[in-house]
Design an enzyme around this catalytic site. Structure first.
Site, PDB file in Angstrom:
ATOM      1  N   GLU A 175      -4.176  -9.556   3.341  1.00 27.65           N
ATOM      2  CA  GLU A 175      -5.041  -9.154   4.593  1.00 27.65           C
ATOM      3  C   GLU A 175      -6.019 -10.203   4.833  1.00 27.65           C
ATOM      4  OE1 GLU A 175      -2.901  -5.346   4.135  1.00 27.65           O
ATOM      5  OE2 GLU A 175      -3.473  -7.197   2.640  1.00 27.65           O
ATOM      6  N   GLU A 203       0.971  -1.181   0.157  1.00 28.82           N
ATOM      7  CA  GLU A 203       0.048  -0.101  -0.001  1.00 28.82           C
ATOM      8  C   GLU A 203       0.803   1.106  -0.128  1.00 28.82           C
ATOM      9  OE1 GLU A 203      -4.067  -1.285   2.091  1.00 28.82           O
ATOM     10  OE2 GLU A 203      -2.520  -1.340   3.212  1.00 28.82           O
TER      11      GLU A 203
END
Length: 256
Positions: free
Chosen positions: A131, A111
Site C-alpha cells: 500500500e 488482509e
C-alpha cells in the site's frame, strides 16, 4: 471468465462452505459487487446450522490482489457496512474460516487471509502489503494484525518497504499452517476443514468467539469475558456426548 459468471462461486459441501473469488483476469481484485457477494456468503456461513467451517480461495491460480484500483476512484474502498473489506476484515464472524492461498495474496487480499483463522498455501504463493507504494495504508487489518503474526522487524519491513514474503518464509514464521505443492492448497484446506468439522460445532464457534473477544485483555478481564460464554457449554448435550464417547472409546455423534 465470461462476463455473466458470478464474481463469487459458493459450493456447499457437508459441513463446509467453499467460497471462490472469481475474477481471475484481475487476480480476483475486490470491487463492490464481489465485496457484497462475499458479505452475503459469510453471513450465510454463520447463519446455517449445518455449516461448521468455511474455506476462502481464488480462481485462476491466485488468491486475491486486493482492492480493484481501477474501480477505486468511482467506488471507494469496497468495505461493507461496519464489517470491513468484503465484509470480513472488521467483522466478528462466528464460523472458523480457512484461507487456501495460491499465487498472489497481496494488499487487501493478504488482509483477507490475515482475517481468516487458518491458512494453507502453496510453496509458490507469496504475500505482500504494497500500500505505501501506492500512497495508501494497509488499513483493513494489515498494519494492525501483521506485527502480531510475524517477528516485528519482518512485519515492519513488509509494511514500510512493500516487500514480498514468499509462502515458504511465511510458513517458517508460523503465518501459514500447512505448506503444499503448487495447486494443492485447496486440498490441504479441505483436510484441515474436516479436522475442524469432526468436533462440536458449538464448542468450535464459542472457542473462536472467546479468542476474538479476549484478545489484548489481561487475565482477570479475559476470564470475565470468557466465563459467560464457556460455562453454559459444560451443561450441553454436546458436552455429555463428548464425555460418553471418550469413555466408550468411540467417535462422538454430534447433533448438528
Amino acid at each position: 471468465m465470461d462476463s455473466q459468471d458470478p464474481v463469487l462461486v459458493t459450493e456447499p459441501r457437508p459441513g463446509i462452505l467453499l467460497m471462490t473469488l472469481n475474477r481471475p483476469r484481475v487476480r480476483n481484485a475486490i470491487d463492490r459487487p464481489l465485496a457484497e457477494a462475499m458479505d452475503a456468503a459469510l453471513t450465510r456461513l454463520d447463519a446455517d446450522p449445518a455449516l461448521t467451517v468455511g474455506i476462502l480461495t481464488g480462481a485462476g491460480g491466485h488468491f486475491c490482489s486486493g482492492m480493484d484500483l481501477k474501480a477505486f476512484p468511482a467506488e471507494g474502498v469496497p468495505v461493507v457496512a461496519d464489517r470491513g473489506l468484503a465484509g470480513l476484515t472488521r467483522a466478528r464472524r462466528r464460523t472458523p474460516l480457512i484461507a487456501a492461498v495460491e499465487g498472489a495474496a497481496v494488499a487487501g487480499g493478504f488482509e483477507l487471509a490475515l482475517a481468516c483463522d487458518l491458512v494453507t498455501a502453496a510453496d509458490t504463493a507469496f504475500f505482500a502489503l504494497p500500500e505505501v507504494a501506492r500512497g495508501l495504508i494497509a488499513a483493513e487489518g494489515g498494519a494492525i494484525r501483521l506485527p502480531g503474526r510475524l517477528p516485528y522487524h519482518v512485519a515492519m519491513e513488509m509494511l514500510l518497504t512493500a516487500s514480498t514474503l514468499p509462502a515458504t518464509d511465511a510458513a517458517r514464521y508460523g503465518l501459514v499452517n500447512h505448506l503444499t505443492g503448487e495447486g494443492l492448497a485447496l486440498e490441504a484446506a479441505f483436510a484441515l476443514a474436516e479436522r475442524v468439522q469432526a468436533h462440536s460445532r458449538d464448542a468450535v464457534h464459542i472457542t473462536k468467539q472467546i479468542v476474538q473477544d479476549t484478545r489484548g485483555l489481561d487475565d482477570p478481564a479475559a476470564y470475565t469475558v470468557q466465563d459467560p460464554l464457556s460455562t453454559p457449554v459444560f451443561t450441553t448435550a454436546g458436552a455429555v456426548e463428548g464425555a460418553r464417547a471418550f469413555t466408550e472409546k468411540r467417535p462422538p455423534a454430534w447433533h448438528r
